[in-house]
Design an enzyme around this catalytic site. Structure first.
Site, PDB file in Angstrom:
ATOM      1  N   PRO A   1      42.692  42.615  50.518  1.00 39.03           N
ATOM      2  CA  PRO A   1      41.519  42.144  51.262  1.00 39.03           C
ATOM      3  C   PRO A   1      41.730  42.194  52.778  1.00 39.03           C
ATOM      4  CG  PRO A   1      42.048  40.654  49.448  1.00 39.03           C
ATOM      5  CD  PRO A   1      43.200  41.596  49.586  1.00 39.03           C
ATOM      6  N   SER A   2      40.634  42.292  53.510  1.00 39.26           N
ATOM      7  CA  SER A   2      40.630  42.263  54.982  1.00 39.26           C
ATOM      8  C   SER A   2      41.453  43.389  55.590  1.00 39.26           C
ATOM      9  CB  SER A   2      41.127  40.905  55.499  1.00 39.26           C
ATOM     10  OG  SER A   2      40.329  39.849  54.996  1.00 39.26           O
ATOM     11  N   ARG A   3      41.620  44.476  54.851  1.00 36.33           N
ATOM     12  CA  ARG A   3      42.379  45.640  55.323  1.00 36.33           C
ATOM     13  C   ARG A   3      43.855  45.329  55.618  1.00 36.33           C
ATOM     14  NH1 ARG A   3      38.485  47.390  53.299  1.00 36.33           N
ATOM     15  NH2 ARG A   3      37.223  49.162  53.999  1.00 36.33           N
ATOM     16  N   LEU A   4      44.347  44.214  55.071  1.00 38.59           N
ATOM     17  CA  LEU A   4      45.776  43.890  55.222  1.00 38.59           C
ATOM     18  C   LEU A   4      46.518  44.458  54.006  1.00 38.59           C
ATOM     19  CD1 LEU A   4      45.555  40.227  56.580  1.00 38.59           C
ATOM     20  CD2 LEU A   4      45.878  42.359  57.858  1.00 38.59           C
TER      21      LEU A   4
ATOM     22  N   ARG B   1      34.489  48.208  51.160  1.00 38.80           N
ATOM     23  CA  ARG B   1      34.732  47.376  49.989  1.00 38.80           C
ATOM     24  C   ARG B   1      35.960  46.526  50.238  1.00 38.80           C
ATOM     25  NH1 ARG B   1      36.842  50.803  44.917  1.00 38.80           N
ATOM     26  NH2 ARG B   1      37.469  48.708  44.295  1.00 38.80           N
TER      27      ARG B   1
END
Length: 215
Positions: free
Chosen positions: A190-193, A8
């Site tokens: 978002p984007s695992r950042l 997600r």
């Protein structure tokens, strides 16, 4: 099961150094109140936390409930003869994890654990529902038992023996307080950042320092 595609995007919020309070306990209480006040399913227990303990290179984790928090630390209650109790007696270092998926936040806590005072344990024990008090006495937590029926029978026997009297707290049941030296706040992005900030101190008497961690 196709687990590789389960993911997600976390877009609920962000976290910057300027957002953080000087005291990590105040920061924890702020996030806890946010988790409570935000829409969440009825089954979600906001005060549920993973407790990890270890002994002789063997690590065990389970869910317990946070019952008190203050500048002293995070308090939970259990049977001192349970697996967690035996491990904490051998190695008083432990870790806690709170995860609140509905607000995309996680808190990790590490520190030293010690038993609370008898007064604190007594006060909480007698504030519990009567059935919970009886269950705590009857259950030899983490030990092998023959059947559930035996457990129920023991609970009924203890209730009958005490009648209307206040049930005394057994000396093998009580509280622990984890005094942290490290508290990490994680905000999904978002984007695992993800945003991660950690409060560190040398011991329970030292000042806190704050650092941003890479996700």
């Amino acid at each position: 099961m196709d687990l590789e595609d389960l993911r997600r995007s976390y877009e609920e919020s962000s976290l910057e150094l300027a957002d953080l309070m000087e005291c990590p306990f105040a920061q924890f209480e702020s996030w806890f109140e946010k988790a409570q006040s935000s829409p969440n399913p009825d089954w979600l227990e906001i005060n549920a936390m993973t407790l990890a303990t270890s002994e002789d290179n063997h690590v065990t984790a389970r869910i317990v409930l946070l019952k008190q928090v203050s500048q002293e630390g995070f308090v939970f209650f259990t049977n001192y003869k349970s697996t967690k109790g035996k491990q904490l007696a051998s190695n008083p270092q432990a870790s806690l994890v709170f995860y609140w998926p509905h607000i995309e936040r996680q808190i990790r806590v590490e520190g030293t654990v010690a038993k609370t005072s008898a007064d604190i344990s007594n006060q909480y024990f007698h504030a519990r529902p009567p059935g919970s008090q009886l269950g705590a006495i009857a259950s030899p937590q983490s030990s092998v038992i023959e059947s559930r029926e035996d457990l129920v029978t023991d609970t009924i026997r203890i209730a009958e023996e005490n009648g209307e009297k206040q049930v005394p707290r057994p000396d093998y049941w009580g509280g622990y307080c984890l005094s942290p030296v490290r508290i990490e706040f994680w905000q999904g992005r978002p984007s695992r950042l993800h945003d991660r900030f950690v409060y560190n101190r040398q011991d329970c008497h030292s000042a806190w320092s704050v650092s941003r961690l890479a996700p």
